[in-house]
Design an enzyme around this catalytic site. Structure first.
Site, PDB file in Angstrom:
ATOM      1  N   SER A 165       0.687  -1.114  -0.140  1.00 17.54           N
ATOM      2  CA  SER A 165      -0.056   0.036  -0.056  1.00 17.54           C
ATOM      3  C   SER A 165       0.694   1.276  -0.016  1.00 17.54           C
ATOM      4  O   SER A 165       1.766   1.465   0.908  1.00 17.54           O
ATOM      5  CB  SER A 165      -0.962  -0.031   1.241  1.00 17.54           C
ATOM      6  OG  SER A 165      -1.600   1.202   1.301  1.00 17.54           O
ATOM      7  N   ASP A 308      -7.803   1.301  -8.054  1.00 16.80           N
ATOM      8  CA  ASP A 308      -9.294   1.434  -7.684  1.00 16.80           C
ATOM      9  C   ASP A 308     -10.367   1.278  -9.065  1.00 16.80           C
ATOM     10  O   ASP A 308     -11.321   1.089  -9.003  1.00 16.80           O
ATOM     11  CB  ASP A 308      -9.555   2.721  -6.884  1.00 16.80           C
ATOM     12  CG  ASP A 308      -9.167   2.847  -5.645  1.00 16.80           C
ATOM     13  OD1 ASP A 308      -8.822   1.642  -5.003  1.00 16.80           O
ATOM     14  OD2 ASP A 308      -8.957   3.672  -4.781  1.00 16.80           O
TER      15      ASP A 308
END
Length: 419
Positions: A165, A308
């Site tokens: 991340s 995303d």
């Protein structure tokens, strides 16, 4: 609870996109830590951004209810535990960022969240904070809850693993102007989702912090230039706009998204280039984007910079001629759901052939049909398949309210395809 999405009847649509969730999180935090008062305009009011606002209050920072115009009086980097527990619901961003913020304070902080949030790793961030002088621990050395016995942060040099991340890096960057000494961050791995870090650095600089890339794996953060309050306007959310761009693509419609700027640092703006490669026509203006659908063709694409948008692209690929390969997004397995597995499972329900890889998907275009879609309490799964329903009709979206996490008025804006 469920919601049926029927075929769209309107082929020329204009929607105004709400403020960016990613930018809103950062604006609240930087303004909350800054010296003096900030005026934040057009922030996103969503479940996740409300979580961040409440967490700031739980750390002793005065912040009003989320609204279109917010005055935030910063603490000058001082935080302390106002409550026994800081509950962060499903917000992974909030968990990573406030794990770091807590180390600046004085006292003991306990950070936790939903069952799913407690399955999302923070271990590499916790280890980096230990190196910088924090007294911090988390469950099994990997997962929330997180306990911080805060006494300020020393700073210095640190090596951090950012493969899982980019939020680990952004979390460190946001707090290091308040460390006791200058800090240098070395990246041990390639950086996932780099555009989110670009947003963080850009916003830090706008609030007067000094942060510089020394090379492509090393960043220096000064402790001598700290945040100062200012007026800041939150730009529109490209992640939200993308659902309407995708709708244009599959419907052959003309969709204008207002409040999207072409000079944005948001990685999801890059979906427009992908849609052009797939056969759409795109016009980029100063404060809007117009997408017109065309004959769609499959594509091979590395989605690491805009992960995303994998569910959204998967929907477009389902209607494209040929095969679409989506690569280099293994970290999607630790989002609100295992998004690779979720997308594959639900596409199969619509009749689309899909292969799930360790780090991506292979989608064979066809003629999908409506189905009952499990959303896994994941806002991006719900919105992506709602877009598919505009073309197929009879798409039953379970738990449609999960979109409140990032896009509370999504369903209202979808109604534009029927008016």
């Amino acid at each position: 609870m469920s919601r049926i999405v029927n075929k769209a009847s309107n082929r020329k649509v204009t929607v105004t996109i709400p403020g960016s969730k990613s930018v809103t999180h950062r604006a609240f935090i930087i303004a909350g830590l800054a010296k003096g008062e900030s005026l934040i305009l057009n922030p996103l009011d969503s479940e996740d951004t409300r979580v961040t606002a409440q967490a700031l209050r739980d750390m002793g920072i005065e912040i009003p209810a989320v609204s279109k115009k917010m005055k935030i009086r910063g603490s000058g980097g001082r935080v302390f535990p106002e409550s026994e527990e800081i509950y962060l619901k499903d917000s992974g961003t909030s968990m990573r960022f406030f794990t770091a913020i807590a180390t600046l304070g004085s006292g003991e902080f306990y950070l936790t969240g939903s069952e799913r949030l407690q399955q999302r790793p923070v271990g590499h961030l916790v280890e980096a904070l230990k190196t910088l002088g924090a007294d911090i621990r988390c469950r099994d050395g990997i997962y929330p809850p997180v306990v911080v016995k805060a006494r300020g942060l020393r700073g210095g040099e640190v090596v951090v693993n950012v493969k899982e991340s980019s939020q680990y890096l952004s979390a460190l960057l946001l707090i290091l102007p308040y460390a006791e000494k200058k800090s240098i961050i070395h990246l041990a791995t390639p950086l996932a989702s780099k555009p989110y870090v670009d947003i963080t650095i850009d916003m830090m600089r706008k609030f007067d912090a000094e942060v510089e890339w020394l090379n492509n794996r090393t960043i220096e953060v000064s402790n001598l230039s700290r945040y100062a309050g200012r007026k800041y306007n939150v730009e529109g959310d490209c992640s939200s706009a993308a659902y309407f761009w995708a709708a244009a693509a599959i419907l052959g419609a003309e969709v204008t998204t207002v409040n999207v700027t072409s000079d944005t640092r948001q990685g999801d703006f890059g979906l427009l280039d992908i849609l052009e490669d797939m056969g759409c026509r795109v016009i980029k203006r100063d404060n809007s984007v117009v997408v017109t659908g065309g004959e769609l063709r499959g594509i091979d694409v590395d989605m690491n910079l805009l992960p995303d948008q994998v569910p959204t692209l998967a929907i477009v690929a389902s209607f494209a001629e040929g095969t679409t390969s989506i690569r280099n997004v293994a970290h999607l397995r630790i989002k609100e759901s295992d998004r690779l597995s979720a997308v594959a499972s639900e596409l199969k329900k619509t009749g689309i052939k899909v292969e799930e890889k360790d780090d991506g998907l292979v989608i064979y275009g066809g003629q999908p049909s409506g189905a009952e879609i499990e959303t896994y309490n994941d806002h991006r799964i719900a919105m992506a398949f709602a877009v598919m329903g505009l073309k197929t009709g009879n798409m039953k979206i379970l738990n449609p309210s999960c979109v409140r996490k990032s896009f509370p008025n999504f369903w209202d804006l979808i109604e534009n395809f029927y008016s």
